[in-house]
Design an enzyme around this catalytic site. Structure first.
Site, PDB file in Angstrom:
ATOM      1  N   GLY A   2       0.841  -1.187   0.000  1.00 29.39           N
ATOM      2  CA  GLY A   2       0.000   0.000   0.000  1.00 29.39           C
ATOM      3  C   GLY A   2       0.878   1.238   0.000  1.00 29.39           C
ATOM      4  N   ALA A   3       0.279   2.377   0.288  1.00 31.10           N
ATOM      5  CA  ALA A   3       1.042   3.625   0.243  1.00 31.10           C
ATOM      6  C   ALA A   3       2.171   3.626   1.268  1.00 31.10           C
ATOM      7  CB  ALA A   3       0.106   4.805   0.470  1.00 31.10           C
TER       8      ALA A   3
ATOM      9  N   GLY B  79       4.443   7.219  14.024  1.00 29.74           N
ATOM     10  CA  GLY B  79       4.723   8.643  14.143  1.00 29.74           C
ATOM     11  C   GLY B  79       4.123   9.442  13.009  1.00 29.74           C
TER      12      GLY B  79
ATOM     13  N   ARG C 123       0.591  -8.748  -2.367  1.00 24.96           N
ATOM     14  CA  ARG C 123      -0.194  -9.988  -2.447  1.00 24.96           C
ATOM     15  C   ARG C 123      -0.567 -10.348  -3.888  1.00 24.96           C
ATOM     16  NH1 ARG C 123      -2.969 -12.437   1.425  1.00 24.96           N
ATOM     17  NH2 ARG C 123      -2.700 -10.627   2.803  1.00 24.96           N
TER      18      ARG C 123
ATOM     19  N   LYS D 131      -5.541   8.723  17.204  1.00 23.84           N
ATOM     20  CA  LYS D 131      -5.426   9.942  16.400  1.00 23.84           C
ATOM     21  C   LYS D 131      -6.229   9.843  15.118  1.00 23.84           C
ATOM     22  CE  LYS D 131      -2.420   8.306  13.129  1.00 23.84           C
ATOM     23  NZ  LYS D 131      -2.356   8.519  11.669  1.00 23.84           N
TER      24      LYS D 131
ATOM     25  N   THR E 170      -2.328  14.389  11.393  1.00 21.80           N
ATOM     26  CA  THR E 170      -3.488  13.711  10.829  1.00 21.80           C
ATOM     27  C   THR E 170      -4.742  14.573  10.880  1.00 21.80           C
ATOM     28  OG1 THR E 170      -2.488  11.678  11.680  1.00 21.80           O
ATOM     29  CG2 THR E 170      -4.698  11.506  10.826  1.00 21.80           C
TER      30      THR E 170
END
Length: 327
Positions: free
Chosen positions: A9-10, A132, A30, A187, A244
């Site tokens: 993923g990213a 983090g 995958r 978060k 975030t």
């Protein structure tokens, strides 16, 4: 040093990209078609479009071949895939040091990532979490970032910090797994709340208040589980929360913005095309807080929005109507 990164993923792609500059790094996906597409295009067009992959980075769809011979296993799947991935790695090469970069609470059990890993590996396994304030796209573009590597074993944490730390990806050692993982999980729920606030046009004052009170909720839950206050004032707590809740690259914040616009959760997740861990984490956080007797009104409001049919304006009114109290 040979590093095997599981999950294309990213975030998995970004970390593999960063570490490939100094280590022999293989990124496992995958789906073989996904690997072929990355090899042919030279980028991960699905998750990090427009960012060239390093020529030094190897790509593979062969799980066993990627795992065998590695000096470090780094699991960067969604949290829902952590347990099965760790279980498979134990069967192939159980003594290899393990890091994970998954955030959240396991659906159905409410367990933190390190609790999942402990159940699947020996209690004294060499392992830790990488967490983090870090947007994948910026790490993949080699923009300056600082994160935390936490492990119960101080020697393990410091060794891998020394191995993985680099000028543009600064890594700091920590021994507070609980605090780091609670910060990384909750978060995402707070970012959904921040997105709702921004989407309803409440302004910067409201966002600052929400982030600050959100940090207080995270700190209360962390303390109840044995986390350290200083951890939640650092990168894995306050740093990750600020990023975030304010950054346009935040998937969870985008969920909140869309909820404020009146979109259904199913439509939001389909359009997003990525996992937004805050959606599943909200239910588990509220359940965990209830069992521990920890007051978390913002998380409860987000849970109501996501899973109980509460509309955004009613959720805000619910929070604003709470009685005043000491900070």
């Amino acid at each position: 040093m040979r590093i095997a990164v599981f999950g294309a993923g990213a975030w998995g792609t970004a970390l593999a990209q960063a570490f490939s500059s100094a280590h022999e790094t293989t990124l496992w996906a995958r789906n073989p078609e996904h690997v072929n597409a990355m090899q042919q295009s030279g980028e991960n067009a699905r998750y990090l479009p427009g960012i060239p992959l390093s020529p030094a980075l190897s790509l593979s769809a062969d799980f066993a071949a990627t795992a065998r011979g590695a000096d470090l296993h780094l699991v960067v799947t969604p949290l829902s895939g952590l347990r099965t991935t760790v279980r498979s790695l134990r069967q192939l090469q159980p003594d290899t040091p393990l890091l994970w970069a998954c955030k959240g609470l396991e659906a159905g059990t409410g367990k933190l990532p390190h609790e999942i890993v402990t159940e699947e590996l020996d209690a004294d396994a060499a392992c830790g979490v990488l967490t983090g304030p870090s947007f994948a796209a910026e790490v993949a573009r080699l923009q300056p970032t600082a994160v935390t590597l936490a492990a119960a074993d101080t020697t393990f944490a410091q060794f891998w910090v020394n191995q993985l730390h680099q000028p543009l990806l600064r890594i700091y050692a920590n021994t507070d797994l609980v605090g780091c993982e609670i910060g990384g999980a909750v978060k995402n729920v707070m970012a959904i709340a921040a997105g709702v606030s921004d989407g309803m046009g409440f302004g910067l004052n409201a966002r600052a208040a929400l982030i600050t009170r959100g940090l207080a909720e995270i700190a209360r839950l962390g303390a109840a589980l044995g986390g350290r206050p200083d951890t939640l004032m650092g990168l894995a707590g306050m740093g990750d929360l600020i990023l975030t809740c304010t950054g346009d690259l935040s998937r969870n914040r985008r969920v909140g913005l869309a909820l404020a616009a009146g979109k259904t959760l199913d439509d939001i997740l389909r359009e997003l095309g990525h996992v937004a861990e805050g959606v599943s984490t909200a239910r588990e956080v509220v359940g965990l807080a209830g069992r521990l007797g920890v007051e978390m009104p913002i998380c409860e409001a987000v849970h109501g929005l996501l899973h109980d049919g509460l509309i955004a304006r009613d959720a805000v009114e619910q929070l604003l109507s709470r009685d005043p109290k000491h900070e």
